[in-house]
Design an enzyme around this catalytic site. Sequence first.
Site, PDB file in Angstrom:
ATOM      1  N   GLY A  75       0.753  -1.248   0.000  1.00  0.00           N
ATOM      2  CA  GLY A  75       0.000   0.000   0.000  1.00  0.00           C
ATOM      3  C   GLY A  75       0.780   1.292   0.000  1.00  0.00           C
ATOM      4  O   GLY A  75       0.201   2.352  -0.245  1.00  0.00           O
ATOM      5  N   GLU A 121       3.929  -6.508   2.104  1.00  0.00           N
ATOM      6  CA  GLU A 121       3.592  -6.961   0.750  1.00  0.00           C
ATOM      7  C   GLU A 121       3.611  -5.799  -0.239  1.00  0.00           C
ATOM      8  O   GLU A 121       2.610  -5.529  -0.901  1.00  0.00           O
ATOM      9  CB  GLU A 121       2.193  -7.587   0.748  1.00  0.00           C
ATOM     10  N   PRO A 122       4.703  -5.056  -0.346  1.00  0.00           N
ATOM     11  CA  PRO A 122       4.696  -3.908  -1.247  1.00  0.00           C
ATOM     12  C   PRO A 122       4.756  -4.325  -2.716  1.00  0.00           C
ATOM     13  O   PRO A 122       5.460  -5.286  -3.059  1.00  0.00           O
ATOM     14  CB  PRO A 122       5.977  -3.148  -0.864  1.00  0.00           C
ATOM     15  N   GLY A 123       4.013  -3.666  -3.552  1.00  0.00           N
ATOM     16  CA  GLY A 123       4.082  -3.911  -4.989  1.00  0.00           C
ATOM     17  C   GLY A 123       4.495  -2.636  -5.697  1.00  0.00           C
ATOM     18  O   GLY A 123       5.603  -2.501  -6.211  1.00  0.00           O
ATOM     19  N   ARG A 124       3.595  -1.656  -5.642  1.00  0.00           N
ATOM     20  CA  ARG A 124       3.803  -0.401  -6.367  1.00  0.00           C
ATOM     21  C   ARG A 124       5.100   0.312  -5.967  1.00  0.00           C
ATOM     22  O   ARG A 124       5.823   0.819  -6.818  1.00  0.00           O
ATOM     23  CB  ARG A 124       2.607   0.515  -6.096  1.00  0.00           C
ATOM     24  N   TYR A 168      -9.064   4.493 -13.343  1.00  0.00           N
ATOM     25  CA  TYR A 168      -9.091   5.265 -12.092  1.00  0.00           C
ATOM     26  C   TYR A 168      -8.967   6.767 -12.320  1.00  0.00           C
ATOM     27  O   TYR A 168      -8.882   7.520 -11.351  1.00  0.00           O
ATOM     28  CB  TYR A 168      -7.916   4.868 -11.185  1.00  0.00           C
ATOM     29  N   CYS A 192     -11.269   1.937 -29.511  1.00  0.00           N
ATOM     30  CA  CYS A 192     -12.526   2.598 -29.845  1.00  0.00           C
ATOM     31  C   CYS A 192     -13.377   2.841 -28.604  1.00  0.00           C
ATOM     32  O   CYS A 192     -14.450   2.256 -28.435  1.00  0.00           O
ATOM     33  CB  CYS A 192     -13.285   1.753 -30.860  1.00  0.00           C
ATOM     34  N   GLU A 193     -12.871   3.649 -27.716  1.00  0.00           N
ATOM     35  CA  GLU A 193     -13.618   4.080 -26.529  1.00  0.00           C
ATOM     36  C   GLU A 193     -13.176   5.498 -26.212  1.00  0.00           C
ATOM     37  O   GLU A 193     -11.980   5.805 -26.248  1.00  0.00           O
ATOM     38  CB  GLU A 193     -13.281   3.202 -25.310  1.00  0.00           C
ATOM     39  N   TYR A 233       1.268  -2.382 -12.060  1.00  0.00           N
ATOM     40  CA  TYR A 233      -0.109  -2.336 -12.565  1.00  0.00           C
ATOM     41  C   TYR A 233      -0.145  -1.761 -13.986  1.00  0.00           C
ATOM     42  O   TYR A 233      -1.086  -1.066 -14.360  1.00  0.00           O
ATOM     43  CB  TYR A 233      -1.016  -1.544 -11.604  1.00  0.00           C
TER      44      TYR A 233
HETATM   45  N1  LLP Z   1      -1.340  -7.073  -0.653  1.00  0.00           N
HETATM   46  C1  LLP Z   1      -2.632  -7.207  -1.006  1.00  0.00           C
HETATM   47  C2  LLP Z   1      -3.479  -8.157  -0.279  1.00  0.00           C
HETATM   48  C3  LLP Z   1      -3.142  -6.429  -2.043  1.00  0.00           C
HETATM   49  O1  LLP Z   1      -4.415  -6.549  -2.379  1.00  0.00           O
HETATM   50  C4  LLP Z   1      -2.299  -5.523  -2.736  1.00  0.00           C
HETATM   51  C5  LLP Z   1      -2.807  -4.710  -3.836  1.00  0.00           C
HETATM   52  C6  LLP Z   1      -0.960  -5.437  -2.339  1.00  0.00           C
HETATM   53  C7  LLP Z   1      -0.518  -6.226  -1.290  1.00  0.00           C
HETATM   54  C8  LLP Z   1       0.023  -4.522  -3.008  1.00  0.00           C
HETATM   55  O2  LLP Z   1      -0.333  -3.193  -2.852  1.00  0.00           O
HETATM   56  P1  LLP Z   1       0.672  -2.023  -3.315  1.00  0.00           P
HETATM   57  O3  LLP Z   1       1.887  -2.092  -2.418  1.00  0.00           O
HETATM   58  O4  LLP Z   1       1.050  -2.280  -4.719  1.00  0.00           O
HETATM   59  O5  LLP Z   1      -0.107  -0.791  -3.150  1.00  0.00           O
HETATM   60  N2  LLP Z   1      -4.553  -1.703  -9.903  1.00  0.00           N
HETATM   61  C9  LLP Z   1      -4.468  -0.668  -8.888  1.00  0.00           C
HETATM   62  C10 LLP Z   1      -3.871  -1.162  -7.599  1.00  0.00           C
HETATM   63  C11 LLP Z   1      -4.609  -2.342  -7.032  1.00  0.00           C
HETATM   64  C12 LLP Z   1      -3.998  -2.862  -5.776  1.00  0.00           C
HETATM   65  C13 LLP Z   1      -4.607  -4.163  -5.393  1.00  0.00           C
HETATM   66  N3  LLP Z   1      -4.030  -4.769  -4.252  1.00  0.00           N
HETATM   67  C14 LLP Z   1      -3.691   0.511  -9.464  1.00  0.00           C
HETATM   68  O6  LLP Z   1      -3.235   0.424 -10.605  1.00  0.00           O
HETATM   69  O7  LLP Z   1      -3.570   1.537  -8.824  1.00  0.00           O
END
Ligand code: LLP
Length: 452
Positions: free
Chosen positions: A239, A273-276, A316, A380-381, A408
């Site tokens: 997050g 659990e960082p992704g972004r 979004y 086409c949107e 993402y």
């Molecule tokens: N853990 C869980 C259970 C999650 O659902 C998520 C993201 C993460 C970790 C990783 O979150 P982050 O660190 O990346 O914020 N498609 C959207 C973001 C959707 C996030 C879904 N869950 C976007 O492009 O902004």
Amino acid sequence: MDHFVYQGDQLCAEEVPLRTIAERFGTPCYVYSRATLTRHWQAFDDAFGSRPHLICFAVKANSNLAVLNLLARLGAGFDIVSVGELERVLAAGGRPDKVIFSGVGKRADEIRRALEIGIRCFNVESESELARINAIALETGAVAPISIRVNPDVDAQSHPYISTGLKENKFGIDIQAAEAVYRHAAELPGLRVVGIDCHIGSQLTSLGPFIDALDRVLLLADRLAEQGIPIKHLDLGGGLGIRYTDEKPPLPDAYAAALCERLGARSVEVILEPGRAIAGNAGVLLTRVEYLKPTPTHRFAIVDAAMNDLLRPALYGAEQEIVPVQRPRADLSAKHSIADPGDPQSEQRVEPIVDPTADLPVDLIVDPTAELYEVVGPVCETGDFLGRARRLALAEGDLLAIRGSGAYGFSMSSNYNSRPRAAEVMVDGDQAHLVRRRESLPELFAGEQVLP
Ligand code: LLP
């Protein structure tokens, strides 16, 4: 900080000009920087120092095997939400005992496979799921390590589609009800309670909601300990936000420091659990301007990437910086140098004229030929836009880089309008490696067949 900077008038990924990547691999093309991914992962890992911790990259953010393999080599764990992501992690060399399985809808076959390879923990999101995991574990002779994902009812103050920690969201088990569910779980023979899990949303730009959620989780951990249910790890989810335009999210070290302060002397292991925050600014989407189309009300720049390649703006209303791969000419004139303070060559290259625009993102620099463009794709949107009202100096054939596309981006792409998915390239110093080739036209319908 990322490794996408101008060298001379060319935007580079590390040492490789994006222009040469476009010439070699075509556009649209995702370009990732190994040094940036490494730096971002390391920032999380270092921030916890000697406190027991595991940084599990959220695979949904970017599931390319080269990205996962790079992180696995650094020692990362992985947060997965499907058996598909699990197989990717395994194929990329990730360790099963560092895998956390999240998600509200785990199927029986997915649970079975995760038990078979021995993952670290299931983050359980409902009582039905708890019963299902217990039954499958008993059937297969395994004991499933579990956390319950609690819903702490905290407002992440992010976009509603990516806020997950409010009572009304589908995620987790209400934190008030969680204690009883834990008591029940502790009695089920197929389960072993190991942690508490909580993920309140994505692209958070302040620490307050994280701390509120942690405080609530700690209260629960204390109550469980009193009842003889010790908690070994706290998984605080992902997050942490990133800078797309002018956001100022806390850095991983400030985030970790705030969490550690709250945790005090507790010996519990921290899982994140960082992704972004790891992948977002480690990638750009490279695209070429096909047509410039002035209409009575707007100037459209029609580029060769579209909402199927990068969905965030359409879904979004997300804003991501769009910058020219070749720096605007006006900036190289004597009047406006854009000496980049981070660029060691720039001082030798240009006169030391103080540039009032030096701190501005390139697309905000006033170029005399710049116009406001709607940057749109060929789909086409009407919602197929990548950037709205962007001030850019453009000609047909120009290359643009859409920043902040490493998370993402490709992972949310589709074949809508029968568009093959883009190529993915990873830059490592002065080398560019193709890490996923562009989809071919026959691949688009390779799995289909007509009626006999
Ligand atoms: N853990 C869980 C259970 C999650 O659902 C998520 C993201 C993460 C970790 C990783 O979150 P982050 O660190 O990346 O914020 N498609 C959207 C973001 C959707 C996030 C879904 N869950 C976007 O492009 O902004």
